[in-house]
Every structure is written in C-alpha cells, then in structure tokens.
Design a protein around this motif. Structure first.
Motif, PDB file in Angstrom:
ATOM      1  N   ALA A 201     -48.041  67.761  21.716  1.00 44.54           N
ATOM      2  CA  ALA A 201     -47.347  69.025  21.456  1.00 44.54           C
ATOM      3  C   ALA A 201     -45.902  68.807  21.030  1.00 44.54           C
ATOM      4  CB  ALA A 201     -47.405  69.906  22.696  1.00 44.54           C
ATOM      5  N   SER A 202     -45.329  67.664  21.414  1.00 44.77           N
ATOM      6  CA  SER A 202     -43.930  67.374  21.077  1.00 44.77           C
ATOM      7  C   SER A 202     -43.725  67.082  19.589  1.00 44.77           C
ATOM      8  CB  SER A 202     -43.437  66.178  21.895  1.00 44.77           C
ATOM      9  OG  SER A 202     -44.229  65.032  21.617  1.00 44.77           O
ATOM     10  N   MET A 203     -44.813  66.899  18.841  1.00 45.51           N
ATOM     11  CA  MET A 203     -44.691  66.532  17.433  1.00 45.51           C
ATOM     12  C   MET A 203     -44.576  67.734  16.499  1.00 45.51           C
ATOM     13  SD  MET A 203     -47.223  63.234  17.047  1.00 45.51           S
ATOM     14  CE  MET A 203     -46.554  62.839  15.420  1.00 45.51           C
ATOM     15  N   HIS A 204     -44.678  68.931  17.030  1.00 50.41           N
ATOM     16  CA  HIS A 204     -44.531  70.119  16.176  1.00 50.41           C
ATOM     17  C   HIS A 204     -44.024  71.289  17.012  1.00 50.41           C
ATOM     18  CE1 HIS A 204     -48.187  71.904  17.908  1.00 50.41           C
ATOM     19  NE2 HIS A 204     -48.736  70.702  17.795  1.00 50.41           N
ATOM     20  N   THR A 205     -43.538  72.290  16.319  1.00 52.16           N
ATOM     21  CA  THR A 205     -43.098  73.510  16.994  1.00 52.16           C
ATOM     22  C   THR A 205     -44.270  74.107  17.767  1.00 52.16           C
ATOM     23  OG1 THR A 205     -41.533  73.949  15.204  1.00 52.16           O
ATOM     24  CG2 THR A 205     -42.117  75.806  16.618  1.00 52.16           C
ATOM     25  N   PRO A 206     -44.056  74.551  19.006  1.00 53.88           N
ATOM     26  CA  PRO A 206     -45.165  75.127  19.778  1.00 53.88           C
ATOM     27  C   PRO A 206     -45.859  76.251  19.007  1.00 53.88           C
ATOM     28  CG  PRO A 206     -43.258  74.814  21.193  1.00 53.88           C
ATOM     29  CD  PRO A 206     -42.789  74.528  19.793  1.00 53.88           C
ATOM     30  N   ILE A 207     -47.182  76.221  19.019  1.00 57.66           N
ATOM     31  CA  ILE A 207     -47.957  77.249  18.319  1.00 57.66           C
ATOM     32  C   ILE A 207     -48.182  78.393  19.302  1.00 57.66           C
ATOM     33  CG2 ILE A 207     -50.007  77.728  16.934  1.00 57.66           C
ATOM     34  CD1 ILE A 207     -50.299  74.695  16.517  1.00 57.66           C
ATOM     35  N   LYS A 208     -47.133  79.200  19.482  1.00 57.50           N
ATOM     36  CA  LYS A 208     -47.220  80.358  20.371  1.00 57.50           C
ATOM     37  C   LYS A 208     -47.938  81.477  19.631  1.00 57.50           C
ATOM     38  CE  LYS A 208     -43.720  81.594  22.811  1.00 57.50           C
ATOM     39  NZ  LYS A 208     -42.353  82.054  23.157  1.00 57.50           N
ATOM     40  N   GLN A 209     -49.061  81.905  20.164  1.00 55.13           N
ATOM     41  CA  GLN A 209     -49.855  82.941  19.524  1.00 55.13           C
ATOM     42  C   GLN A 209     -49.625  84.265  20.255  1.00 55.13           C
ATOM     43  OE1 GLN A 209     -53.346  79.801  18.169  1.00 55.13           O
ATOM     44  NE2 GLN A 209     -53.878  81.924  18.567  1.00 55.13           N
ATOM     45  N   ASP A 210     -49.026  85.218  19.559  1.00 53.16           N
ATOM     46  CA  ASP A 210     -48.627  86.472  20.187  1.00 53.16           C
ATOM     47  C   ASP A 210     -49.525  87.635  19.792  1.00 53.16           C
ATOM     48  OD1 ASP A 210     -46.578  85.091  21.365  1.00 53.16           O
ATOM     49  OD2 ASP A 210     -45.001  86.474  20.740  1.00 53.16           O
ATOM     50  N   ALA A 211     -49.688  88.541  20.740  1.00 55.22           N
ATOM     51  CA  ALA A 211     -50.424  89.784  20.514  1.00 55.22           C
ATOM     52  C   ALA A 211     -49.431  90.914  20.298  1.00 55.22           C
ATOM     53  CB  ALA A 211     -51.312  90.092  21.715  1.00 55.22           C
ATOM     54  N   LEU A 212     -49.855  91.916  19.525  1.00 53.92           N
ATOM     55  CA  LEU A 212     -48.963  93.039  19.231  1.00 53.92           C
ATOM     56  C   LEU A 212     -49.770  94.321  19.061  1.00 53.92           C
ATOM     57  CD1 LEU A 212     -46.011  93.930  18.479  1.00 53.92           C
ATOM     58  CD2 LEU A 212     -46.687  93.608  16.083  1.00 53.92           C
ATOM     59  N   LEU A 213     -49.296  95.377  19.691  1.00 54.85           N
ATOM     60  CA  LEU A 213     -49.819  96.716  19.430  1.00 54.85           C
ATOM     61  C   LEU A 213     -49.135  97.248  18.177  1.00 54.85           C
ATOM     62  CD1 LEU A 213     -51.465  99.229  20.360  1.00 54.85           C
ATOM     63  CD2 LEU A 213     -49.408  99.948  21.611  1.00 54.85           C
ATOM     64  N   LEU A 214     -49.928  97.553  17.175  1.00 52.44           N
ATOM     65  CA  LEU A 214     -49.379  98.097  15.936  1.00 52.44           C
ATOM     66  C   LEU A 214     -49.168  99.602  16.072  1.00 52.44           C
ATOM     67  CD1 LEU A 214     -51.675  96.046  13.547  1.00 52.44           C
ATOM     68  CD2 LEU A 214     -49.251  95.621  14.021  1.00 52.44           C
ATOM     69  N   LYS A 215     -48.263 100.150  15.272  1.00 52.07           N
ATOM     70  CA  LYS A 215     -47.948 101.575  15.365  1.00 52.07           C
ATOM     71  C   LYS A 215     -49.200 102.431  15.196  1.00 52.07           C
ATOM     72  CE  LYS A 215     -43.464 101.672  16.076  1.00 52.07           C
ATOM     73  NZ  LYS A 215     -42.493 102.087  15.071  1.00 52.07           N
ATOM     74  N   ALA A 216     -50.142 101.954  14.394  1.00 48.41           N
ATOM     75  CA  ALA A 216     -51.377 102.713  14.161  1.00 48.41           C
ATOM     76  C   ALA A 216     -52.239 102.816  15.413  1.00 48.41           C
ATOM     77  CB  ALA A 216     -52.185 102.069  13.034  1.00 48.41           C
ATOM     78  N   GLY A 217     -51.978 101.976  16.420  1.00 48.10           N
ATOM     79  CA  GLY A 217     -52.794 101.982  17.631  1.00 48.10           C
ATOM     80  C   GLY A 217     -52.140 102.601  18.838  1.00 48.10           C
ATOM     81  N   GLN A 218     -50.975 103.200  18.664  1.00 47.79           N
ATOM     82  CA  GLN A 218     -50.220 103.708  19.816  1.00 47.79           C
ATOM     83  C   GLN A 218     -50.982 104.746  20.634  1.00 47.79           C
ATOM     84  OE1 GLN A 218     -45.589 103.927  19.392  1.00 47.79           O
ATOM     85  NE2 GLN A 218     -46.439 104.491  17.413  1.00 47.79           N
ATOM     86  N   SER A 219     -51.760 105.580  19.961  1.00 47.47           N
ATOM     87  CA  SER A 219     -52.469 106.639  20.668  1.00 47.47           C
ATOM     88  C   SER A 219     -53.927 106.299  20.949  1.00 47.47           C
ATOM     89  CB  SER A 219     -52.404 107.938  19.840  1.00 47.47           C
ATOM     90  OG  SER A 219     -53.010 107.751  18.569  1.00 47.47           O
ATOM     91  N   ASN A 220     -54.296 105.045  20.728  1.00 50.92           N
ATOM     92  CA  ASN A 220     -55.685 104.621  20.926  1.00 50.92           C
ATOM     93  C   ASN A 220     -55.823 103.965  22.300  1.00 50.92           C
ATOM     94  OD1 ASN A 220     -58.203 103.383  20.925  1.00 50.92           O
ATOM     95  ND2 ASN A 220     -58.078 102.746  18.802  1.00 50.92           N
ATOM     96  N   PRO A 221     -56.578 104.588  23.213  1.00 51.70           N
ATOM     97  CA  PRO A 221     -56.705 104.002  24.558  1.00 51.70           C
ATOM     98  C   PRO A 221     -57.377 102.640  24.554  1.00 51.70           C
ATOM     99  CG  PRO A 221     -58.264 105.810  24.256  1.00 51.70           C
ATOM    100  CD  PRO A 221     -57.332 105.846  23.079  1.00 51.70           C
ATOM    101  N   ALA A 222     -58.252 102.383  23.580  1.00 46.42           N
ATOM    102  CA  ALA A 222     -58.919 101.083  23.520  1.00 46.42           C
ATOM    103  C   ALA A 222     -57.942  99.982  23.144  1.00 46.42           C
ATOM    104  CB  ALA A 222     -60.077 101.125  22.516  1.00 46.42           C
TER     105      ALA A 222
END
Length: 246
Positions: A201-222
């Motif tokens: 892992a020290s040989m490259h930038t950490p591959i941090k995989q992030d989740a995001l709620l998009l604006k289109a999903g703000q009112s979606n309970p799922a």
C-alpha cells in the motif's frame, strides 16, 4: 378473518414503504456489492438497482443528468468534486472501503511475490485501467513510475476503460500480466487462481473508495437506507471478505 386482513394490510404497507435506489458502483466493487444488495433487499425490503463502470464515466453521466441516486466511487476525490459542484450531499460522504492493488496473471508461477517480473520483460502486454478514468489505473501508474518502468513499459500497455476490463484482458490471456483489484482474484484471503503480487500500500496513494448520496436521492428512503446499511457489520464483513481494508 381479522388475522387474514391484518396480514394483507401488513403486506400492502410493506410494499408501499419499500423503494428502489439507482446506484452507480465502481467496477472493482462488483462482486461484493452484488452480495450486499441481495442482503440489503432481504433485510430492508428496499431494492438496489446496480450499474457498474468506471468512476470517471459515472461522474460525466451524473453531470449530464443520469438518474443515479447513490455513487459508490473508486476514489474519494470524485464524490468530493460532486459535492463542491452541487450534485452531492456533503454530510453523506464516507469511505466504505480501501482498495488493494494486485499484479496478477492467470498463469501459475508467472508473477513472483515481489513483482520482479515487471523488470524481467518476459511478457508482451500489461493490462491496467485507464489512469485518467479509473483510480486503480492511476495507482498502477504510480507504482510503475516509482519503479522507474512507466516509460519503458508504456508500449506494452493494454488499457481498459475500467478495472473490470483490465481484468478481462488478463483473464482471457490478451495480456499476460495485469494490475487488477484484489477483490477480483482473492476470496477469503486466498488467491483463487494464477499467480499474484499484492502491491504494498505504501507504493501508491491509498485507494479510498467513498460513498455519496446524490442530490437526486435526497428524498428516496432506499438511498439513505443503503448508505446506512453499508456502515453496518453485515456489509462490512462482506467487504472485508473480498480483500478490502476498512
């Protein structure tokens, strides 16, 4: 009669409350997300409709109005950029997995435990994801640059649009070697076939995989339920089982 009516009303209420969420998923996370989505539907009643591909392409599609409600990115910069540009909900962003990069061959014994095969030259093609589109491809380029091999090996590159295509090139033998995601060739901590070098892992930038709620999903309970589910122990156990760090 009353118990029967209660059951019917209960089923109707459950159906009314269940919802669907359209999820853009980085291709390296295909196998774990398919498993998580099945458990999510079983546990919550909500359904996750999954699309897999390169994070860079998903960014362009989201900016052009694609109906995604959640992004599971292969990096942390793309979600942050979407937040800055007004397409994502800032408070929702979190790291759901940290990816590991592997140099892999379908052939037994071809790849040594230190990756020295890259310097040996006994191969025609080296597969990797397009560095401008896919974070795993960018990490692979960092490794090659650190080894001083990027320029000399460039003519041998077989570039895939995403990490799934880079894996496909390697799996079919179009390329003898490929930089792939650990989750594609390891299960329960063991190499499933072929030979591999797990890149430190020290040989490259950490591959941090992030989740995001998009604006289109703000009112979606799922959508909100899925993000909460990804933080739960069942999902985290699945993620670990595919070789990701948390």
């Amino acid at each position: 009669m009353r118990p029967l009516l209660g059951l019917v009303f209960g089923l109707l209420l459950g159906a009314a409350q269940a919802a669907e969420v359209n999820v853009a998923v980085a291709s390296n996370f295909t196998a774990p997300m398919q498993k998580i989505a099945a458990e999510f539907e079983r546990d919550t009643g909500h359904r996750a409709v999954l699309s897999f591909g390169a994070t860079g392409k998903f960014y362009a599609q989201i900016k052009n109005g694609a109906p995604f409600q959640v992004l599971l990115s292969a990096d942390d910069e793309t979600p942050a950029r979407l937040v800055r540009e007004g397409s994502g909900v800032a408070a929702s962003q979190f790291t759901y997995a940290i990816g590991r990069l592997v140099l892999w061959s379908r052939d037994e014994g071809r790849v040594d435990a230190q990756g020295a095969v890259l310097k040996g030259g006994s191969f025609r093609r080296l597969a990797l994801a397009e560095p401008k589109l896919a974070p795993y491809g960018a990490a692979a380029m960092e490794v090659l640059q650190g080894l001083g091999l990027a320029a000399s090996l460039a003519p041998r590159f077989a570039l895939g649009q995403n990490i799934a295509q880079a894996f496909q090139f390697t799996e079919t033998g179009s390329a003898e070697l490929g930089f792939v995601a650990m989750a594609q060739v390891y299960a329960e901590g063991k190499l499933t076939r072929g030979s591999a070098w797990v890149v430190p892992a020290s040989m490259h930038t950490p591959i941090k995989q992030d989740a995001l709620l998009l604006k289109a999903g703000q009112s979606n309970p799922a959508a909100t339920a899925l993000l909460a589910y990804l933080k739960g122990e069942k999902a985290r156990d699945i993620i670990r089982s595919f070789g990701y760090d948390l």
